[in-house]
Design an enzyme around this catalytic site. Structure first.
Site, PDB file in Angstrom:
ATOM      1  N   GLN A   1       0.845  -1.193   0.000  1.00 42.89           N
ATOM      2  CA  GLN A   1       0.000   0.000   0.000  1.00 42.89           C
ATOM      3  C   GLN A   1       0.883   1.247   0.000  1.00 42.89           C
ATOM      4  O   GLN A   1       0.394   2.365  -0.096  1.00 42.89           O
ATOM      5  CB  GLN A   1      -0.877   0.019   1.255  1.00 42.89           C
ATOM      6  N   ASN A   2       2.193   1.036   0.100  1.00 42.75           N
ATOM      7  CA  ASN A   2       3.101   2.171   0.232  1.00 42.75           C
ATOM      8  C   ASN A   2       3.456   2.755  -1.130  1.00 42.75           C
ATOM      9  O   ASN A   2       3.580   2.032  -2.115  1.00 42.75           O
ATOM     10  CB  ASN A   2       4.383   1.740   0.951  1.00 42.75           C
ATOM     11  N   VAL A   3       3.660   4.069  -1.123  1.00 36.96           N
ATOM     12  CA  VAL A   3       4.017   4.740  -2.378  1.00 36.96           C
ATOM     13  C   VAL A   3       5.528   4.968  -2.462  1.00 36.96           C
ATOM     14  O   VAL A   3       6.028   5.490  -3.448  1.00 36.96           O
ATOM     15  CB  VAL A   3       3.237   6.072  -2.543  1.00 36.96           C
TER      16      VAL A   3
ATOM     17  N   HIS B   1      -1.506   1.605  -4.140  1.00 38.75           N
ATOM     18  CA  HIS B   1      -1.922   3.000  -3.951  1.00 38.75           C
ATOM     19  C   HIS B   1      -1.060   3.997  -4.730  1.00 38.75           C
ATOM     20  O   HIS B   1      -1.048   5.175  -4.414  1.00 38.75           O
ATOM     21  CB  HIS B   1      -1.926   3.352  -2.458  1.00 38.75           C
TER      22      HIS B   1
ATOM     23  N   SER C   1      -2.559  -1.174   9.429  1.00 37.77           N
ATOM     24  CA  SER C   1      -3.631  -1.181  10.432  1.00 37.77           C
ATOM     25  C   SER C   1      -4.840  -1.972   9.933  1.00 37.77           C
ATOM     26  O   SER C   1      -5.774  -2.191  10.695  1.00 37.77           O
ATOM     27  CB  SER C   1      -4.039   0.254  10.767  1.00 37.77           C
TER      28      SER C   1
HETATM   29  P1  OAD Z   1      -1.512   2.987   9.038  1.00 38.31           P
HETATM   30  O1  OAD Z   1      -0.841   4.255   9.477  1.00 38.31           O
HETATM   31  O2  OAD Z   1      -2.977   2.927   9.059  1.00 38.31           O
HETATM   32  O3  OAD Z   1      -0.980   1.783   9.921  1.00 38.31           O
HETATM   33  C1  OAD Z   1       0.381   1.645  10.165  1.00 38.31           C
HETATM   34  C2  OAD Z   1       0.578   0.339  10.892  1.00 38.31           C
HETATM   35  O4  OAD Z   1       1.979   0.171  11.059  1.00 38.31           O
HETATM   36  C3  OAD Z   1      -0.039   0.290  12.291  1.00 38.31           C
HETATM   37  O5  OAD Z   1      -0.806  -0.909  12.436  1.00 38.31           O
HETATM   38  C4  OAD Z   1       1.166   0.285  13.227  1.00 38.31           C
HETATM   39  O6  OAD Z   1       0.955  -0.497  14.401  1.00 38.31           O
HETATM   40  C5  OAD Z   1       2.222  -0.365  12.346  1.00 38.31           C
HETATM   41  N1  OAD Z   1       3.608  -0.052  12.693  1.00 38.31           N
HETATM   42  C6  OAD Z   1       4.139   1.048  13.274  1.00 38.31           C
HETATM   43  N2  OAD Z   1       5.470   0.913  13.412  1.00 38.31           N
HETATM   44  C7  OAD Z   1       5.804  -0.295  12.888  1.00 38.31           C
HETATM   45  C8  OAD Z   1       7.016  -1.029  12.695  1.00 38.31           C
HETATM   46  N3  OAD Z   1       8.186  -0.520  13.083  1.00 38.31           N
HETATM   47  N4  OAD Z   1       6.964  -2.233  12.125  1.00 38.31           N
HETATM   48  C9  OAD Z   1       5.781  -2.768  11.717  1.00 38.31           C
HETATM   49  N5  OAD Z   1       4.608  -2.138  11.862  1.00 38.31           N
HETATM   50  C10 OAD Z   1       4.616  -0.919  12.431  1.00 38.31           C
HETATM   51  O7  OAD Z   1      -0.934   2.661   7.574  1.00 38.31           O
HETATM   52  P2  OAD Z   1      -1.523   1.689   6.473  1.00 38.31           P
HETATM   53  O8  OAD Z   1      -2.240   0.550   7.061  1.00 38.31           O
HETATM   54  O9  OAD Z   1      -0.430   1.424   5.505  1.00 38.31           O
HETATM   55  O10 OAD Z   1      -3.496   5.172   1.565  1.00 38.31           O
HETATM   56  O11 OAD Z   1      -2.562   2.644   5.783  1.00 38.31           O
HETATM   57  C11 OAD Z   1      -3.261   2.184   4.668  1.00 38.31           C
HETATM   58  C12 OAD Z   1      -3.492   3.313   3.710  1.00 38.31           C
HETATM   59  O12 OAD Z   1      -4.099   4.390   4.395  1.00 38.31           O
HETATM   60  C13 OAD Z   1      -2.250   3.925   3.126  1.00 38.31           C
HETATM   61  O13 OAD Z   1      -1.744   3.226   2.007  1.00 38.31           O
HETATM   62  C14 OAD Z   1      -2.696   5.282   2.735  1.00 38.31           C
HETATM   63  C15 OAD Z   1      -3.528   5.634   3.926  1.00 38.31           C
HETATM   64  O14 OAD Z   1      -4.526   6.460   3.701  1.00 38.31           O
HETATM   65  C16 OAD Z   1      -3.352   6.057   0.580  1.00 38.31           C
HETATM   66  O15 OAD Z   1      -2.514   6.935   0.578  1.00 38.31           O
HETATM   67  C17 OAD Z   1      -4.332   5.852  -0.519  1.00 38.31           C
END
Ligand code: OAD
Length: 236
Positions: free
Chosen positions: A86-88, A104, A174
């Site tokens: 999902q990362n850019v 994304h 998340s």
């Molecule tokens: P989130 O910010 O929602 O979630 C980040 C996750 O990373 C959380 O569950 C944290 O617990 C976990 N985390 C933090 N530090 C970590 C580490 N060192 N190792 C492993 N995990 C860790 O980000 P995403 O789930 O990626 O979309 O969000 C999904 C989408 O929402 C993104 O792609 C973006 C955003 O809106 C778009 O830009 C379209």
């Protein structure tokens, strides 16, 4: 070779210095998401949006893959590995992963607002999308990013890849954003699912039989990769 499909989110890049979306106070790199990551934001103030993504692009030059990204590449010696991120950012590619699908979008690309298939790499020396950088149809080029409220064009392709998985691994997300989070429902019954995230035990949106590894990516991925490589070696 068995096929491993990996779904990654912002958490895998956190230890490379790139902020996640939902761990802070709702601000993302000091911006409100609605001001920079929606079609409305682009409509209202495209210069602010361009500045925001140009800053992210420049930040990316200073970011390097961490053990989370690096260990995933080691799996390729004994498995077919498909990453769906999902990362850019481009940290999976920088680490050396061979198959990466960006659900994304990608910071290093730009596209036409009127023809979504007209996608270009951003020139390395310029390293930005400039105001006045027009597509052949005379419109300002935009970041190649899926904004909130927009369709996710590669979701069907991603779902097909997930259906083929012999092992499914989720890292640093998340599982709050759909349709990406719904990919877990395409995993065939009986296939092992691992979920590596410091908050792995708190997330409800994974299936009951998911093996939860409540660790940072650098630790959890290294552990799981070593385990899976051992299994593959013993199976030979
Ligand atoms: P989130 O910010 O929602 O979630 C980040 C996750 O990373 C959380 O569950 C944290 O617990 C976990 N985390 C933090 N530090 C970590 C580490 N060192 N190792 C492993 N995990 C860790 O980000 P995403 O789930 O990626 O979309 O969000 C999904 C989408 O929402 C993104 O792609 C973006 C955003 O809106 C778009 O830009 C379209």
């Amino acid at each position: 070779m068995k096929k491993i499909v990996v779904l990654t989110g912002a958490g895998i890049s956190a230890e490379s210095g790139i902020k996640t979306f939902r761990d802070s106070d709702g601000l993302w790199e000091n911006y409100r998401v609605e001001d920079v990551a929606t079609p409305e934001a682009w409509e209202n103030n495209y210069e602010l949006v361009l500045n925001f993504y140009n800053e992210r692009l420049q930040q990316l030059d200073k970011a390097f893959p961490n053990d989370g990204h690096n260990y995933l590449t080691k799996l390729e010696s004994h498995y077919e590995v498909q990453i769906i991120t999902q990362n850019v950012d481009d940290l999976h590619e920088k680490a050396g992963s061979s198959n990466v699908l960006h659900l994304h979008g990608e910071l290093r690309k730009k596209r036409s607002q009127v023809n979504p298939d007209y996608i270009l790499e951003i020139d390395k020396t310029e390293n930005q999308i400039k105001k006045g950088d027009l597509c052949p149809w005379g419109q300002q080029m935009r970041p190649h990013i899926v904004w909130f409220g927009e369709a996710v064009p590669l979701i069907e392709e991603a779902a097909k890849l997930v259906e083929q998985a012999d092992i499914f691994i989720i890292i640093g997300t998340s599982m709050a954003v759909y349709p990406a989070a719904g990919l877990i429902y395409y995993v065939k019954p009986g296939i092992p699912i691992y979920y590596i995230d410091p908050k792995a035990n708190e997330t409800p949106n994974v299936s009951k039989n998911t093996i939860r590894i409540a660790e940072k990516a650098s630790i959890g991925v290294a552990q799981l990769v070593n385990e899976l490589l051992e299994k593959a070696k013993n199976a030979n």
